[in-house]
Design a protein around this motif. Structure first.
Motif, PDB file in Angstrom:
ATOM      1  N   PRO A  63      -0.600  -4.326   8.668  1.00 21.91           N
ATOM      2  CA  PRO A  63       0.181  -4.973   7.606  1.00 21.91           C
ATOM      3  C   PRO A  63       1.661  -5.003   7.964  1.00 21.91           C
ATOM      4  O   PRO A  63       2.170  -4.103   8.642  1.00 21.91           O
ATOM      5  CB  PRO A  63      -0.080  -4.090   6.385  1.00 21.91           C
ATOM      6  CG  PRO A  63      -0.520  -2.784   6.931  1.00 21.91           C
ATOM      7  CD  PRO A  63      -1.169  -3.051   8.256  1.00 21.91           C
ATOM      8  N   ASP A  64       2.366  -6.021   7.518  1.00 16.45           N
ATOM      9  CA  ASP A  64       3.793  -6.160   7.791  1.00 16.45           C
ATOM     10  C   ASP A  64       4.575  -4.925   7.340  1.00 16.45           C
ATOM     11  O   ASP A  64       5.542  -4.532   7.986  1.00 16.45           O
ATOM     12  CB  ASP A  64       4.363  -7.400   7.107  1.00 16.45           C
ATOM     13  CG  ASP A  64       3.900  -8.684   7.772  1.00 16.45           C
ATOM     14  OD1 ASP A  64       3.455  -8.627   8.948  1.00 16.45           O
ATOM     15  OD2 ASP A  64       3.984  -9.739   7.125  1.00 16.45           O
ATOM     16  N   SER A  65       4.165  -4.315   6.238  1.00 14.35           N
ATOM     17  CA  SER A  65       4.879  -3.147   5.717  1.00 14.35           C
ATOM     18  C   SER A  65       4.847  -1.971   6.695  1.00 14.35           C
ATOM     19  O   SER A  65       5.715  -1.105   6.657  1.00 14.35           O
ATOM     20  CB  SER A  65       4.296  -2.718   4.371  1.00 14.35           C
ATOM     21  OG  SER A  65       2.939  -2.345   4.532  1.00 14.35           O
TER      22      SER A  65
END
Length: 111
Positions: free
Chosen positions: A17-19
Motif C-alpha cells: 500500500p502507498d501508506s
C-alpha cells in the motif's frame, strides 16, 4: 532432496500500500512535520531525525548522513514559520552507529 516450485504455483500477493512508503517528499527530498508543540520530525524516506525548535536554539536528535543538508533546510523552514532561531545549539547522538550522525548533518551554528 531438493524441491523446485514452478512460478505458476506461487501465490499472488497484494501490492504494497502507498501508506507503507511513508510521506511524500518535497522538491528538496525531505518531509518535515510537527509531532507536538515545538518538536518536529524530518525524513528522507530512509532515515529520520527529530528536533526541538526553541527561542534559545535548536536541539537535534540524531543526524543521519542521508538527510545531510536537508536537515538544516527543514530546520530553516520550521524556524522561519515559528519565528525562532535556526541556530543548532545541541546534537543528541543517541548511540554509536554510522546511521545516527553524518558529516553533512547540520551546518555550523548561525543566527
Amino acid at each position: 532432496m531438493s524441491t523446485q516450485v514452478e512460478s505458476a504455483q506461487l501465490p499472488d500477493y497484494a501490492p504494497l500500500p502507498d501508506s507503507a512508503l511513508g510521506p511524500a517528499l518535497n522538491e528538496q527530498g525531505y518531509h518535515v512535520e510537527r509531532v507536538e508543540r515545538n518538536l518536529f520530525w524530518v525524513t528522507d524516506s530512509v532515515y529520520l531525525s527529530a528536533f526541538l525548535a526553541t527561542a534559545e536554539g535548536v536541539v537535534v536528535f540524531d543526524a543521519p548522513p542521508t538527510i545531510g543538508h536537508n536537515l538544516q533546510r527543514a530546520i530553516d523552514e520550521v524556524t522561519a514559520i515559528e519565528g525562532t532561531t535556526n541556530r543548532v545549539t545541541h546534537l543528541v547522538y543517541s548511540h554509536h552507529h554510522a546511521d545516527h550522525a553524518g558529516p553533512r548533518a547540520c551546518s555550523p551554528a548561525r543566527s
